[in-house]
Design a protein around this motif. Structure first.
Motif, mmCIF file in Angstrom:
data_model
loop_
_atom_site.group_PDB
_atom_site.id
_atom_site.type_symbol
_atom_site.label_atom_id
_atom_site.label_comp_id
_atom_site.label_asym_id
_atom_site.label_seq_id
_atom_site.Cartn_x
_atom_site.Cartn_y
_atom_site.Cartn_z
ATOM 1 N N ALA B 242 -5.174 -5.389 -1.803
ATOM 2 C CA ALA B 242 -4.357 -4.390 -1.954
ATOM 3 C C ALA B 242 -2.993 -4.963 -2.411
ATOM 4 N N LEU B 243 -2.345 -4.003 -3.429
ATOM 5 C CA LEU B 243 -1.147 -4.425 -3.893
ATOM 6 C C LEU B 243 -0.080 -3.389 -3.379
ATOM 7 N N ASN B 244 1.229 -3.990 -3.137
ATOM 8 C CA ASN B 244 2.322 -3.103 -2.812
ATOM 9 C C ASN B 244 3.102 -3.553 -3.651
ATOM 10 N N ALA B 245 3.317 -2.669 -4.884
ATOM 11 C CA ALA B 245 4.356 -3.337 -6.304
ATOM 12 C C ALA B 245 5.638 -3.059 -5.831
ATOM 13 N N LYS B 246 5.869 -2.043 -4.915
ATOM 14 C CA LYS B 246 7.523 -1.937 -4.624
ATOM 15 C C LYS B 246 7.911 -3.133 -3.937
#
Lengths: 467, 269
Positions: B242-246
């Motif tokens: 999963a990605l947490n772009a922030k």
């Protein structure tokens, strides 16, 4: 975005053109044969520093590649895209210039992991007075004295022996059986390894099993009929019960399989035998479909299959305990079904039978309880007894063992790193006789089990982990 | 797994820090074998599959305890067979499901026994076994990861392709290192594809496992732009991603470690 990319490429080509003109003038127009000769010799040799040798434009994808929003897209959707675009680096550089490849090995900044044993199953060796606890979190099983009792102030009880490690082939195991005669320990694989492993009583450490049996994918519960020398396993993925010779090994096939719509096997979990009456009990979570996925991993679906599927499909049923006669095979309907709101079943898992008293013990995972039914019960019946409440220490029980010799009931608690033991006739919110704990008192288990996926909830800043 | 659940952990949780909430129990309709989970940030919803009951479940974003799903896609008309992995496109209001030899596309708000809006299926698709799907609503493509026995590919389609469509790009071959692929994500602002690879999940500690990053513009037998893994990473059998772009983080679920690992990866974002 395409506009930006084209402009970038044009700029790069302009610069390259100027450089090429200057280089050409130096090579062919400037004075001196030496310079021309040296420069020609330099062409094709390494310069000793990064240089542009050639470039090859990437082919364009057919179709529009710019940000595109359909008329149906909501204002919120547009805002979401704009927010993401603002929080990210603009993708303005030509992708060809970014096609660096490389290994990326760095330490994680954070790790969420339960460092304590989490017990999915329990079995007692009545001969040696030892209790076996299956650890589904760290893999393997741990062996304790039956009378061990972790004091409230102690962090944990040290096991007598641990069988764990890659040689044991145990990973996400959730069923245990101890042979009352030989002391052999059977451990059921619920995922990945698809192998039932058997160890001698005195096994210790990272040892290979003494016997292995290749099983279908997704086995959960185990029961053994010592009189008939047969072994039964439930299979979640194929909604079935497979019966093997007790001493089966290698690729030996089942003696028979119970499977089909009439069986009402629906995500079967626990299995228990009433040897007195010749009955076989299976607990079901109720996830059903009108065709078994026997070809779970097959590669393709034929058009004929698809037509069949079009007439079928999945559905949900209430949780249940289905009862079969010994020797049932094929698409045999159950003799009886315990099912309905009065049963209090909530993800029923492992079960145990006291044949003499005619009682069936059910570990009731999300009910945080042990439910006791009569083996003759059927229909929407309330349990005759239950063990549940804050004094019990029961939390997400998935394993249960009825010790009729010592008149005790063992419970494996997935929710709090413990096994608890009660009088066989315990009822209500009663404190356990003893507790074996493998983590400090009150330490809740994380419950992570074979995390096959993960998501990030950007609204709550949370990581979502399914099992 | 003896105990199915969806657990939520604080982003900054470490080690034995307990979940903030746990979704489990009969009313949730959850089962084990949840090989994908998606969070729809626009509509604040969680999506997972139940392959045993051939269903897609949609929950409130803040669902907790024994809370039932708010919508269920299930029934003969859905054609769901092994809804192992799911994706949501909140911009175009669609749910996509990798369903063995097909990718099924449903309206995002579908509930009950509904027909797919579109189906990508046929010999030209190259779907031997479509294992996961991800949608890039900015670049208007979908990526399907296709695995067979020791062969695998990432196939890029136009988002609205249907029927016996041919992929626009195919990333496959020995240089890619792709074999048995698991959960996949895309990062639309930069066109990245991220995929977890267990290599051979039937082994406890298989070799050649990694998280690979490609571009949606890649094609052919090309190595990953980045290959995450190695001794420092401690990764053994990465299966979820999963990605947490922030915060410029990549979150990885590792099956062998039974753990969730968060990596700081600013280059990606």
């Amino acid at each position: 975005m395409r506009h930006c990319t084209e402009r970038g490429v044009k700029s790069a080509l302009s610069i390259l053109g100027v450089l090429a003109s200057v280089a050409g003038w130096l090579l062919f127009a400037a004075d001196g044969d030496g310079l021309r000769t040296g420069s020609r010799a330099a062409i094709g040799s390494f310069a000793g520093f990064p240089e542009l040798r050639s470039y090859k434009p990437l082919p364009e994808l057919a179709g529009e590649m710019c940000q595109w929003l359909p008329a149906s897209a909501s204002a919120a959707g547009f805002g979401f895209l704009r927010e993401r675009a603002l929080t990210s680096r603009p993708a303005s550089a030509p992708q060809a210039e970014e096609r660096a490849t490389g290994e990326w090995d760095r330490s994680p900044v954070r790790v969420i992991r339960d460092s304590y044993a989490t017990y999915s199953a329990v079995a007692v060796d009545l001969d040696s007075g030892e209790v076996y606890l299956q650890d589904e979190n760290l893999f393997g099983f741990k062996v304790f004295n039956r009378l061990d009792n972790t004091p409230p102030t102690a962090a944990f009880t040290e096991p007598k022996r641990i069988v764990a490690g890659i040689n044991t082939k145990m990973e996400f195991n959730c069923g245990l059986y101890v042979d009352p005669a030989s002391g052999d320990v059977y451990s059921v694989a619920n995922d990945s390894v698809d192998t039932l492993v058997v160890f001698p009583r005195d096994a210790r450490g990272n040892v290979a099993p003494k016997r292995e049996l290749s099983t279908p994918h997704g086995t959960f519960g185990i029961a053994v009929d010592e009189a008939r020398q047969e072994l039964y396993l439930t299979v979640q993925h194929s909604n079935s019960v497979v019966a093997y010779r007790k001493m089966a090994a290698g690729d030996e096939k089942p003696l028979r399989t119970l499977q089909g719509p009439s069986t009402q096997l629906e995500d079967p979990h626990g299995i228990a035998l009433d040897t007195k009456n010749g009955w076989l009990f299976v607990s079901n979570h109720g996830h059903a479909r009108r065709e078994p996925i026997s070809d779970w991993d097959s590669d393709a679906t034929t058009s004929l299959d698809r037509q069949a599927i079009a007439r079928t499909g999945g559905y949900f049923e209430p949780p249940s305990i289905t009862v079969y006669p010994w020797g049932a095979k094929g698409n045999t309907a159950p003799l009886g079904i315990i099912e309905g709101p009065r049963t209090q079943l909530n993800w029923p898992a492992a079960m145990a039978v006291d044949s003499e008293r005619g009682e069936l013990f059910v570990s009731n995972d999300v009910g945080d309880s042990i439910l006791v039914f009569r083996t003759s019960d059927s229909g929407n019946v309330a349990p005759r007894r239950f063990i549940r409440g804050p004094k019990t220490g029961i939390s997400n029980p998935t394993g249960v063992f009825a010790d009729t010799k010592n008149q005790e009931l063992w419970v494996a608690n997935m929710g709090n790193h413990s096994a608890t033991v009660f009088p066989l006739l315990a009822h209500g919110d009663v404190a356990p006789l003893r507790t074996i704990r493998s983590a400090p008192l009150g330490k809740k288990a994380l419950g992570i089990g074979n995390p096959g996926a993960v998501a990030y909830d950007s609204k709550r800043n949370e990581i979502l982990v399914p099992n | 797994m003896a105990h199915p659940q969806v657990a939520a952990f604080a982003r900054l949780a470490k080690e034995n820090e307990k979940p903030t909430r746990q979704l489990a129990g009969q009313k949730t309709l959850l089962a084990r074998t949840m090989h994908d989970i998606r969070y729809d940030a626009i509509h604040d919803e969680i999506l997972v599959g139940n392959p045993f009951a051939q269903a897609i479940l949609v929950f409130r974003g803040g669902a907790n305890g024994e809370e039932p799903p708010i919508r269920v896609i299930q029934g003969p008309q859905t054609q769901l067979r092994s809804p192992d992995r799911v994706e949501v496109d909140p911009v175009n209001n669609e749910i996509l499901v990798a369903n063995r030899d097909a990718v099924l596309v449903f309206p995002r708000e579908a509930h009950g026994d509904v027909k797919p809006l579109r189906i990508i299926r046929g010999p030209d698709t190259g779907f031997r076994s479509a294992r996961a799907v991800a949608v890039d609503a900015i670049n208007n493509v979908i990526v399907v990861n296709v695995s067979g026995s020791r062969t695998a590919a990432l196939e890029v389609f136009h988002r609205t392709d249907e029927g016996n469509a041919k992929p626009r790009r195919v990333i496959s071959g020995p240089k890619t290192g792709l074999s048995e692929l698991e959960q996949m994500q895309v990062y639309p602002p930069r066109g990245w594809i991220l995929v977890a690879q267990t290599s051979d999940s039937s082994f406890q500690e298989p070799t050649d496992t990694f998280v690979g990053v490609w571009s949606i513009r890649d094609h052919g037998d090309v190595p990953p732009r980045w290959k995450m893994g190695g001794e420092k990473s401690t990764l053994k059998k990465p299966r979820g991603i999963a990605l947490n772009a922030k915060n410029k983080e990549v979150i990885v679920a590792d099956m062998r470690l039974n753990a969730i690992l968060t990596f700081y990866f600013p280059e990606l974002f």
